[in-house]
Design a protein around this motif. Structure first.
Motif, short mmCIF file in Angstrom:
data_model
loop_
_atom_site.label_atom_id
_atom_site.label_comp_id
_atom_site.label_asym_id
_atom_site.label_seq_id
_atom_site.Cartn_x
_atom_site.Cartn_y
_atom_site.Cartn_z
N GLY A 30 -20.07 -40.84 2.49
CA GLY A 30 -19.89 -39.43 2.16
C GLY A 30 -20.09 -39.23 0.68
O GLY A 30 -19.81 -40.14 -0.12
N LEU A 31 -20.58 -38.06 0.29
CA LEU A 31 -20.83 -37.77 -1.12
C LEU A 31 -19.94 -36.64 -1.61
O LEU A 31 -19.66 -35.71 -0.88
N LEU A 32 -19.54 -36.75 -2.85
CA LEU A 32 -18.82 -35.68 -3.52
C LEU A 32 -19.42 -35.56 -4.92
O LEU A 32 -19.49 -36.56 -5.63
N PHE A 33 -19.90 -34.39 -5.26
CA PHE A 33 -20.42 -34.15 -6.60
C PHE A 33 -19.62 -33.03 -7.23
O PHE A 33 -19.24 -32.07 -6.56
N ASP A 34 -19.36 -33.16 -8.50
CA ASP A 34 -18.66 -32.13 -9.23
C ASP A 34 -19.23 -32.10 -10.64
O ASP A 34 -19.65 -33.13 -11.16
N SER A 35 -19.26 -30.92 -11.23
CA SER A 35 -19.75 -30.85 -12.60
C SER A 35 -18.83 -29.96 -13.42
O SER A 35 -18.17 -29.07 -12.89
N THR A 36 -18.80 -30.25 -14.69
CA THR A 36 -17.99 -29.49 -15.63
C THR A 36 -18.65 -29.59 -17.00
O THR A 36 -19.29 -30.61 -17.30
N PRO A 37 -18.53 -28.58 -17.82
CA PRO A 37 -19.15 -28.68 -19.16
C PRO A 37 -18.35 -29.59 -20.08
O PRO A 37 -17.12 -29.64 -20.00
N ASP A 38 -19.04 -30.32 -20.93
CA ASP A 38 -18.37 -31.14 -21.94
C ASP A 38 -18.08 -30.29 -23.16
O ASP A 38 -18.28 -29.06 -23.15
N ALA A 40 -19.66 -29.97 -25.82
CA ALA A 40 -20.87 -29.35 -26.36
C ALA A 40 -21.45 -28.33 -25.37
O ALA A 40 -22.58 -27.87 -25.55
N HIS A 41 -20.71 -28.02 -24.33
CA HIS A 41 -21.11 -27.03 -23.32
C HIS A 41 -22.33 -27.45 -22.51
O HIS A 41 -23.07 -26.62 -22.02
N ARG A 42 -22.52 -28.76 -22.38
CA ARG A 42 -23.56 -29.29 -21.50
C ARG A 42 -22.90 -29.70 -20.19
O ARG A 42 -21.83 -30.31 -20.19
N GLU A 43 -23.53 -29.39 -19.09
CA GLU A 43 -22.97 -29.76 -17.79
C GLU A 43 -23.00 -31.27 -17.61
O GLU A 43 -24.02 -31.91 -17.87
N GLN A 44 -21.88 -31.83 -17.22
CA GLN A 44 -21.77 -33.26 -16.92
C GLN A 44 -21.42 -33.38 -15.44
O GLN A 44 -20.45 -32.78 -14.99
N MET A 45 -22.21 -34.13 -14.71
CA MET A 45 -21.99 -34.26 -13.28
C MET A 45 -21.40 -35.62 -12.94
O MET A 45 -21.83 -36.64 -13.48
N ALA A 46 -20.41 -35.61 -12.06
CA ALA A 46 -19.80 -36.84 -11.57
C ALA A 46 -20.16 -36.99 -10.09
O ALA A 46 -20.21 -36.01 -9.35
N GLU A 47 -20.39 -38.22 -9.69
CA GLU A 47 -20.71 -38.53 -8.30
C GLU A 47 -19.66 -39.49 -7.77
O GLU A 47 -19.34 -40.48 -8.41
N VAL A 48 -19.15 -39.19 -6.59
CA VAL A 48 -18.23 -40.08 -5.90
C VAL A 48 -18.84 -40.38 -4.54
O VAL A 48 -19.25 -39.46 -3.81
#
Length: 124
Positions: A30-38, A40-48
């Motif tokens: 199963g996949l879970l992706f989430d993103s949030t700005p750092d 510097a306001h750049r989107e950072q995506m995490a994958e689980v």
């Protein structure tokens, strides 16, 4: 880049490759992706990636009480050579033995690391 950062990147790459081999062996995942700005306001995506380890004998838990389950969970970071002090969250279903705030697993883990906040898993 400092030597310790290079080593950390290499360690993460090795861990990722090892994880990918285990995921491929398990086949289903199963996949879970989430993103949030750092900052510097750049989107950072995490994958689980969640998967079932095919070696069920090694992962079987025979006791269902909070103390035994917490010990089993606490052993896993030790086995993976991960420091529990670096854990920042724990996620379980809402059954009392796991989520109980007085004697549940989440309480026992929080006693070891109060920064490992409990997040209820609504996927069950």
């Amino acid at each position: 880049m400092p030597l310790d950062r290079k080593k950390s990147s290499r360690d993460i790459s090795c861990l990722a490759l090892s994880g990918l081999k285990r995921i491929r062996k398990a086949k289903y995942y199963g996949l879970l992706f989430d993103s949030t700005p750092d900052q510097a306001h750049r989107e950072q995506m995490a994958e689980v990636v969640r998967f079932v380890d095919i070696n069920f004998e090694e992962k079987t838990v025979s006791m269902k009480d909070a103390e035994s389950l917490a010990e089993c969970i606490l052993n896993q970071p030790r086995n993976d050579v991960m420091d529990l002090d670096d854990c920042r969250s724990q996620c379980y279903d809402n059954v009392t033995v796991m989520a109980g705030y007085k004697t549940g697993v989440q309480k026992r883990i929080t006693e070891k690391n109060n920064l490992a906040i409990f997040i209820n898993c609504y996927n069950h």
